[in-house]
Design an enzyme around this catalytic site. Structure first.
Site, PDB file in Angstrom:
ATOM      1  CB  ALA A  65      -0.900  -0.015   1.225  1.00 45.14           C
ATOM      2  N   GLY A 108       0.623  -5.040   0.923  1.00 46.29           N
ATOM      3  CA  GLY A 108      -0.561  -5.086   0.066  1.00 46.29           C
ATOM      4  C   GLY A 108      -0.287  -5.732  -1.289  1.00 46.29           C
ATOM      5  CD  GLU A 111      -2.161  -7.632   2.957  1.00 45.82           C
ATOM      6  OE1 GLU A 111      -1.822  -6.477   2.625  1.00 45.82           O
ATOM      7  OE2 GLU A 111      -2.724  -7.887   4.036  1.00 45.82           O
ATOM      8  CD  GLU A 131       1.679  -5.498   5.647  1.00 45.44           C
ATOM      9  OE1 GLU A 131       2.495  -6.422   5.935  1.00 45.44           O
ATOM     10  OE2 GLU A 131       0.879  -5.566   4.696  1.00 45.44           O
TER      11      GLU A 131
HETATM   12  C1  HXC Z   1       5.001   4.432  -1.169  1.00 48.38           C
HETATM   13  C2  HXC Z   1       6.905   3.461  -2.015  1.00 48.38           C
HETATM   14  C3  HXC Z   1       6.542   2.218  -1.453  1.00 48.38           C
HETATM   15  C4  HXC Z   1       5.304   2.132  -0.726  1.00 48.38           C
HETATM   16  C5  HXC Z   1       8.426   1.987  -2.470  1.00 48.38           C
HETATM   17  N1  HXC Z   1       8.081   3.267  -2.622  1.00 48.38           N
HETATM   18  N2  HXC Z   1       7.513   1.322  -1.750  1.00 48.38           N
HETATM   19  N3  HXC Z   1       6.133   4.544  -1.861  1.00 48.38           N
HETATM   20  N4  HXC Z   1       4.583   3.256  -0.607  1.00 48.38           N
HETATM   21  N5  HXC Z   1       4.867   0.984  -0.200  1.00 48.38           N
HETATM   22  C6  HXC Z   1       8.821   4.318  -3.342  1.00 48.38           C
HETATM   23  C7  HXC Z   1      10.021   4.790  -2.565  1.00 48.38           C
HETATM   24  O1  HXC Z   1       9.635   5.732  -1.608  1.00 48.38           O
HETATM   25  C8  HXC Z   1      10.865   5.387  -3.679  1.00 48.38           C
HETATM   26  O2  HXC Z   1      10.371   6.649  -4.057  1.00 48.38           O
HETATM   27  C9  HXC Z   1      10.585   4.452  -4.852  1.00 48.38           C
HETATM   28  O3  HXC Z   1       9.353   3.804  -4.547  1.00 48.38           O
HETATM   29  C10 HXC Z   1      11.658   3.390  -5.009  1.00 48.38           C
HETATM   30  O4  HXC Z   1      11.811   2.720  -3.778  1.00 48.38           O
HETATM   31  P1  HXC Z   1      13.243   2.572  -3.023  1.00 48.38           P
HETATM   32  O5  HXC Z   1      12.946   2.361  -1.595  1.00 48.38           O
HETATM   33  O6  HXC Z   1      14.121   3.717  -3.373  1.00 48.38           O
HETATM   34  O7  HXC Z   1      13.793   1.257  -3.708  1.00 48.38           O
HETATM   35  P2  HXC Z   1      14.739   0.148  -3.051  1.00 48.38           P
HETATM   36  O8  HXC Z   1      15.851   0.806  -2.266  1.00 48.38           O
HETATM   37  O9  HXC Z   1      15.109  -0.762  -4.176  1.00 48.38           O
HETATM   38  O10 HXC Z   1      13.836  -0.640  -2.008  1.00 48.38           O
HETATM   39  C11 HXC Z   1      12.729  -1.375  -2.433  1.00 48.38           C
HETATM   40  C12 HXC Z   1      11.841  -1.799  -1.231  1.00 48.38           C
HETATM   41  C13 HXC Z   1      11.484  -0.525  -0.422  1.00 48.38           C
HETATM   42  C14 HXC Z   1      12.598  -2.775  -0.358  1.00 48.38           C
HETATM   43  C15 HXC Z   1      10.611  -2.476  -1.811  1.00 48.38           C
HETATM   44  O11 HXC Z   1      10.956   0.463  -1.321  1.00 48.38           O
HETATM   45  C16 HXC Z   1      10.465  -0.780   0.637  1.00 48.38           C
HETATM   46  O12 HXC Z   1      10.766  -1.313   1.676  1.00 48.38           O
HETATM   47  N6  HXC Z   1       9.220  -0.351   0.385  1.00 48.38           N
HETATM   48  C17 HXC Z   1       8.145  -0.447   1.364  1.00 48.38           C
HETATM   49  C18 HXC Z   1       7.659  -1.877   1.499  1.00 48.38           C
HETATM   50  C19 HXC Z   1       6.555  -2.002   2.545  1.00 48.38           C
HETATM   51  O13 HXC Z   1       6.765  -1.679   3.720  1.00 48.38           O
HETATM   52  N7  HXC Z   1       5.362  -2.425   2.132  1.00 48.38           N
HETATM   53  C20 HXC Z   1       4.217  -2.534   3.022  1.00 48.38           C
HETATM   54  C21 HXC Z   1       3.420  -1.255   2.967  1.00 48.38           C
HETATM   55  S1  HXC Z   1       2.074  -1.295   4.161  1.00 48.38           S
HETATM   56  P3  HXC Z   1      11.133   8.024  -3.653  1.00 48.38           P
HETATM   57  O14 HXC Z   1      10.407   9.048  -4.458  1.00 48.38           O
HETATM   58  O15 HXC Z   1      10.912   8.167  -2.176  1.00 48.38           O
HETATM   59  O16 HXC Z   1      12.568   7.817  -4.014  1.00 48.38           O
HETATM   60  C22 HXC Z   1       0.884  -2.218   3.418  1.00 48.38           C
HETATM   61  C23 HXC Z   1      -0.403  -2.375   4.197  1.00 48.38           C
HETATM   62  C24 HXC Z   1      -1.476  -3.001   3.355  1.00 48.38           C
HETATM   63  O17 HXC Z   1       1.029  -2.711   2.355  1.00 48.38           O
HETATM   64  C25 HXC Z   1      -2.811  -2.965   4.055  1.00 48.38           C
HETATM   65  C26 HXC Z   1      -3.618  -1.740   3.800  1.00 48.38           C
HETATM   66  C27 HXC Z   1      -5.061  -1.824   4.333  1.00 48.38           C
END
Ligand code: HXC
Length: 257
Positions: A65, A108, A111, A131
């Site tokens: 998400a 997400g 999921e 998460e």
């Molecule tokens: C918003 C995101 C994002 C996310 C990545 N980006 N994941 N933006 N939400 N979930 C953005 C980064 O901010 C960045 O933009 C660009 O995408 C590239 O990501 P990087 O982090 O620079 O890439 P990398 O170093 O290769 O790392 C990849 C990654 C990391 C390991 C996937 O991005 C990461 O950990 N992302 C979050 C993963 C996560 O926690 N997912 C769960 C979300 S909560 P900028 O512009 O900043 O450079 C969820 C809840 C669901 O899903 C339920 C809802 C009801």
């Protein structure tokens, strides 16, 4: 329809939906959720579409998400204006969906893949429910579909630690249907979807419906549903055609394709 966060294309009887927010690794925001619901519903309503492929990019199926969109929301906003309502629609399609997962399928994203019927993974795929690292828990089925898919203990370890698993581990765990080399992922997903789309459409709907019941009901109720649906299919021309074709040693010509 004009979409900004997804690409949509029909090839033969297969509907293709490609998540397309590359700058955010296909993070799921409210616009993407509603566009995905609209595109998937349109395919679902179209008798010319017998299967859907859902994919992302080489780098990410979806990294979860959209954290930036969610971060400052209140509990009231999250419950009253559920930004992911569209994904609920997506999880209730009658048309089978093949997820083609390369790169990150996190939170997400994992999921969303689990809402699909078949999950093909590239050898580059990375799955997880991170998460817990953000101070929340999975919110789109991760605590429910993941234990059903891979068992309660493996799911608990993933959800409680937030660690990820690679494609090989995901395949061993039973989270994916099959792992293929990254370069072959889309061709293989297309082939699987075409095979599904070549079958009788109402029979495919029935099969998906019965499989879905296995994820959410008791064995006794599921077996009753299966046997009722099995018997009802004998009302279809396509059952008569399928069995006649077997006897006549020829390929079936299903009406609904
Ligand atoms: C918003 C995101 C994002 C996310 C990545 N980006 N994941 N933006 N939400 N979930 C953005 C980064 O901010 C960045 O933009 C660009 O995408 C590239 O990501 P990087 O982090 O620079 O890439 P990398 O170093 O290769 O790392 C990849 C990654 C990391 C390991 C996937 O991005 C990461 O950990 N992302 C979050 C993963 C996560 O926690 N997912 C769960 C979300 S909560 P900028 O512009 O900043 O450079 C969820 C809840 C669901 O899903 C339920 C809802 C009801």
């Amino acid at each position: 329809a004009e979409y900004e966060t997804i690409l949509v294309e029909q090839r033969g009887r297969v509907g293709w939906i490609t998540l397309n927010r590359p700058q955010a690794l296909n993070a799921l925001n409210s616009q993407l959720a509603s566009e995905l619901a609209a595109a998937a519903s349109a395919f679902d309503d179209d008798e010319g579409v017998g299967a859907i492929v859902l994919t992302g990019s080489e780098r990410a199926f979806a990294a979860g998400a959209d954290i930036k969109e969610m971060a400052d929301k209140s509990a009231h906003e999250m419950s009253m204006q559920n930004p992911f309502a569209g994904l609920e629609t997506f999880s209730r399609l009658r048309t089978p969906v093949v997820a083609a997962v390369a790169g990150y399928a996190l939170g997400g994203g994992c999921e969303l893949a689990m809402m699909c019927d078949v999950i093909l993974a590239a050898d580059t795929a990375v799955f997880g429910q991170p998460e817990i690292n953000l101070g929340v828990i999975p919110g789109l089925g991760g605590t429910q579909r993941l234990p059903r898919a891979i068992g309660v203990y493996k799911a608990a370890e993933l959800v409680l630690t937030g660690r990820t698993m690679d494609a090989a581990e995901a395949e061993r765990a039973g989270l994916v249907s099959r792992v293929v080399p990254a370069a072959e992922l889309l061709d293989e997903a297309g082939r699987v979807a075409e095979v599904i789309a070549s079958k009788s459409l109402p029979v495919v709907y029935a099969a998906k419906d019965a499989l879905r019941a296995a994820q959410q009901t008791t064995l006794a109720e599921g077996l009753r549903l299966e046997s009722r649906v099995f018997a009802s299919l004998f009302a279809l021309d396509d059952q008569k055609e399928g069995m006649a074709a077997f006897r006549e040693k020829r390929a079936p010509e299903f009406r609904h394709r």
